[in-house]
Design an enzyme around this catalytic site. Structure first.
Site, mmCIF file in Angstrom:
data_model
loop_
_atom_site.group_PDB
_atom_site.id
_atom_site.type_symbol
_atom_site.label_atom_id
_atom_site.label_comp_id
_atom_site.label_asym_id
_atom_site.label_seq_id
_atom_site.Cartn_x
_atom_site.Cartn_y
_atom_site.Cartn_z
ATOM 1 N N HIS A 1 48.081 26.647 -4.133
ATOM 2 C CA HIS A 1 46.943 26.913 -5.012
ATOM 3 C C HIS A 1 47.385 26.963 -6.476
ATOM 4 O O HIS A 1 46.668 26.493 -7.365
ATOM 5 C CB HIS A 1 46.252 28.211 -4.606
ATOM 6 N N ASP B 1 34.959 25.891 -6.426
ATOM 7 C CA ASP B 1 34.121 27.051 -6.128
ATOM 8 C C ASP B 1 33.912 27.865 -7.401
ATOM 9 O O ASP B 1 34.456 27.542 -8.463
ATOM 10 C CB ASP B 1 34.746 27.890 -5.003
ATOM 11 N N HIS C 1 40.324 4.285 -13.511
ATOM 12 C CA HIS C 1 41.272 4.303 -12.399
ATOM 13 C C HIS C 1 42.329 5.379 -12.636
ATOM 14 O O HIS C 1 42.962 5.415 -13.680
ATOM 15 C CB HIS C 1 41.917 2.932 -12.250
ATOM 16 N N TYR D 1 39.265 29.095 -1.967
ATOM 17 C CA TYR D 1 40.030 27.849 -1.902
ATOM 18 C C TYR D 1 39.184 26.623 -1.557
ATOM 19 O O TYR D 1 39.721 25.585 -1.161
ATOM 20 C CB TYR D 1 41.205 27.960 -0.924
ATOM 21 N N ALA D 2 37.877 26.700 -1.713
ATOM 22 C CA ALA D 2 37.004 25.552 -1.448
ATOM 23 C C ALA D 2 36.957 24.676 -2.698
ATOM 24 O O ALA D 2 35.975 24.651 -3.438
ATOM 25 C CB ALA D 2 35.609 26.014 -1.042
ATOM 26 N N ASN D 3 38.070 23.995 -2.943
ATOM 27 C CA ASN D 3 38.243 23.171 -4.129
ATOM 28 C C ASN D 3 38.917 21.865 -3.736
ATOM 29 O O ASN D 3 39.768 21.854 -2.847
ATOM 30 C CB ASN D 3 39.152 23.884 -5.155
#
Length: 129
Positions: A96, A28, A20, A118-120
């Site tokens: 970012h 990316d 938890h 920025y595909a994170n």
């Protein structure tokens, strides 16, 4: 906390060992991976696998309490969540630079073949009860 069966043994084990509040990052190809978190490298070729595909499978396996994305990902998409970002919770947006700092606290970093800037996403493990 793990919910179902996943074929990739290393990723499946990494999800199964999350507690938890632990963080799993799906990134990316350009996202720096800090020393410390366990690295699961899924990248095969540019674009394969895509962040959206990995995210979809991980969400079938993992109970998510919270998510974080970079504000730049939304800015590149007219202020909206990017199409790849299909999450069960509304993500918190941070710069970012702050996102990269948060990755240092992650238990697991999953590298995809995604080439979209920025595909994170950071997923914070919840509990299944």
């Amino acid at each position: 906390m793990k919910r179902t069966a996943l074929l990739h043994a290393e990723l499946s084990h990494a999800i199964a060992t999350l507690g938890h509040g632990d963080m799993l990052v799906i990134g990316d190809v350009g996202l720096p991976i800090p020393n410390g978190p366990r690295r699961v490298d899924l990248a095969l070729t540019p674009g394969i696998p895509a962040v959206a595909d990995v995210l979809r499978v991980v969400l079938e396996e993992m109970q998510v309490e919270k998510a974080v994305i970079a504000t730049e990902a939304m800015e590149r998409n007219g202020g909206q969540l990017p199409a790849w970002c299909q999450l069960p919770v509304t993500p918190q947006a941070v710069s970012h630079e702050d996102f990269k700092r948060l990755t240092q606290q992650a238990r697991v970093m999953v590298r995809t073949g995604e080439c979209t800037p920025y595909a994170n996403v950071i997923l914070v493990a919840g509990v299944t009860f």
